[in-house]
Design a protein around this motif. Structure first.
Motif, mmCIF file in Angstrom:
data_model
loop_
_atom_site.group_PDB
_atom_site.id
_atom_site.type_symbol
_atom_site.label_atom_id
_atom_site.label_comp_id
_atom_site.label_asym_id
_atom_site.label_seq_id
_atom_site.Cartn_x
_atom_site.Cartn_y
_atom_site.Cartn_z
ATOM 1 N N SER A 186 27.373 66.402 4.141
ATOM 2 C CA SER A 186 26.458 65.262 4.254
ATOM 3 C C SER A 186 25.671 65.293 5.561
ATOM 4 O O SER A 186 24.505 64.878 5.594
ATOM 5 N N TYR B 41 22.646 67.547 4.745
ATOM 6 C CA TYR B 41 21.569 67.003 3.904
ATOM 7 C C TYR B 41 20.956 65.741 4.493
ATOM 8 O O TYR B 41 19.783 65.462 4.277
ATOM 9 N N ASN B 42 21.717 65.004 5.299
ATOM 10 C CA ASN B 42 21.115 63.853 5.987
ATOM 11 C C ASN B 42 20.114 64.307 7.047
ATOM 12 O O ASN B 42 19.088 63.653 7.273
ATOM 13 N N LYS C 112 16.800 65.003 5.375
ATOM 14 C CA LYS C 112 16.165 63.912 4.626
ATOM 15 C C LYS C 112 14.772 63.607 5.171
ATOM 16 O O LYS C 112 14.538 63.576 6.373
ATOM 17 N N TYR D 281 14.079 65.765 0.504
ATOM 18 C CA TYR D 281 14.812 66.559 1.487
ATOM 19 C C TYR D 281 14.032 67.846 1.756
ATOM 20 O O TYR D 281 13.408 68.418 0.849
#
Length: 387
Positions: A69, A72-73, A76, A81
């Motif tokens: 996470s 992928y954060n 963002k 993304y």
């Protein structure tokens, strides 16, 4: 005969001689590092013309794309993304190879079924977009996280790979899909790609849907390699095996690798330990030789500790020569460029010898130590030094 006709004839003859010389020079040109050359296999080639043929292609491989996470954060954006900046510094090294392989550790099932992190991963589609943009030609997707989020994530991922034209191997959408050997042809050399995993973290593979992920079964692998050899010059097998965080291969890994090389594989790409394990040539009992890298480590992840933050780029040269109707394939010149994931730069992947610019203390020393480690089963190999 007119003067103009004679001049034209002489010019044509001279041009023919020059072109023949260029082709001849090109065919006799060789690389500078030929100490570790292995003849993968030789076979008679039927129905060939009398013309001889000589060519080469480079195969590059990277390790685990493990999308936690935090990763992928960090990718963002206001409308989705974008992972491309994470690969920008290594993109030139990946896109210049004839074929580049990556181990996509997490299913890119997409946002619609909910993104998730360890221990049950599901990643954005945009991971696949970034790999395609970076120069990756095929992804291996057989690993212990393949069925974390069930069939829906697998089917979504495969649909997206098909949409963007990125081949995959190791998990499939149907029994028919599973029977198709993935091949890529470059410079007149055909490569086939197979992938298998030791298991799926205790999640049972549906008995009626074994095509959802390939498990390591040596009898099945032997059968698949036989089919692959009928369709290709070079058989590349990705194996998800070994012990996590162990920097040397286990006895089980080495035994499996020797068996798979003995079955006819030419190259084995290892994954799963999340740290780098060395490279080695293996000679089977029947004399067939092949190359194995036991673990390519993490290429992109948010795992902490230095050895989990270091991965790398393997490059091999494959030569093909046809002479008098006989085909000879050689795999040679393994080189390894270590890399580092900089958490302080939004998980940018950078060459390890340049990592001091991205927050890693003693990067040149780490570069030398890692290279020593990767080549330790290849004695007398020249190891690159940090710039």
């Amino acid at each position: 005969m007119s003067k103009r006709t004679r001049l034209f004839g002489y010019s044509t003859l001279i041009l023919t001689i020059i072109l023949f010389g260029i082709v001849f020079i090109d065919q006799v040109n060789t690389t500078d590092h030929e100490v570790y050359t292995v003849k993968s296999h030789s076979k008679r080639t039927e129905n060939l013309s009398a013309k001889d043929f000589k060519s080469s292609a480079t195969l590059t491989a990277v390790g685990d794309i493990l999308i936690h996470s935090l990763v992928y954060n960090a990718a963002k954006t206001s409308n989705g993304y974008d992972f491309k900046p994470m690969f920008s510094d290594v993109k030139p090294m990946l896109e210049t190879a004839d074929i580049t392989v990556a181990n996509q550790e997490t299913m890119i099932g997409g946002h619609e079924i909910g993104l998730s992190t360890y221990p049950s991963f599901n990643s954005p589609f945009e991971v696949g977009d970034a790999l395609k943009d970076t120069g990756v030609d095929i992804v291996t997707i057989a690993n212990n996280h393949t069925i974390d989020r069930g069939e829906k994530a697998i089917q979504n991922a495969i649909n997206h790979y098909n949409k963007i034209g990125l081949p995959y191997t190791g998990a499939y959408s149907s029994p028919e899909d599973q029977t198709v050997i993935r091949t890529i042809k470059k410079n007149g050399i055909t490569f086939s790609f197979l992938a298998y995993t030791y298991g799926t973290n205790g999640i049972p593979v549906p008995k009626d849907k074994p095509y959802l992920v390939n498990l390591i079964d040596l009898k099945i692998i032997e059968k698949d390699i036989k089919l692959a050899k009928e369709q290709s010059d070079v058989v590349v097998v990705s194996l998800h095996f070994g012990n996590e965080y162990q920097r040397m291969p286990s006895d089980e890994q080495r035994n499996i690798a020797k068996t798979v090389i003995g079955q006819g594989a030419d190259i084995i790409l290892g994954h799963h330990p999340h740290v780098l394990q060395p490279m080695e040539w293996i000679e089977a009992e029947d004399g067939h030789k092949g190359f194995v890298i036991y673990s390519l480590g993490n290429f992109l992840s948010s795992q902490k500790s230095i050895y989990r933050e270091i991965g790398g780029i393997l490059t091999l040269t494959v030569n093909k020569e046809i002479q008098d109707g006989a085909t000879k394939i050689e795999v040679e010149n393994p080189t390894f460029q270590s890399t580092y994931v900089s958490r302080s730069h939004r998980f940018k992947i950078v060459p390890l010898d340049k990592a001091s610019q991205f927050g890693l203390a003693n990067a040149p020393k780490m570069f030398t130590d890692i290279n020593d480690h990767m080549y330790k089963l290849l004695p007398n190999t020249k190891v690159a030094q940090a710039n």
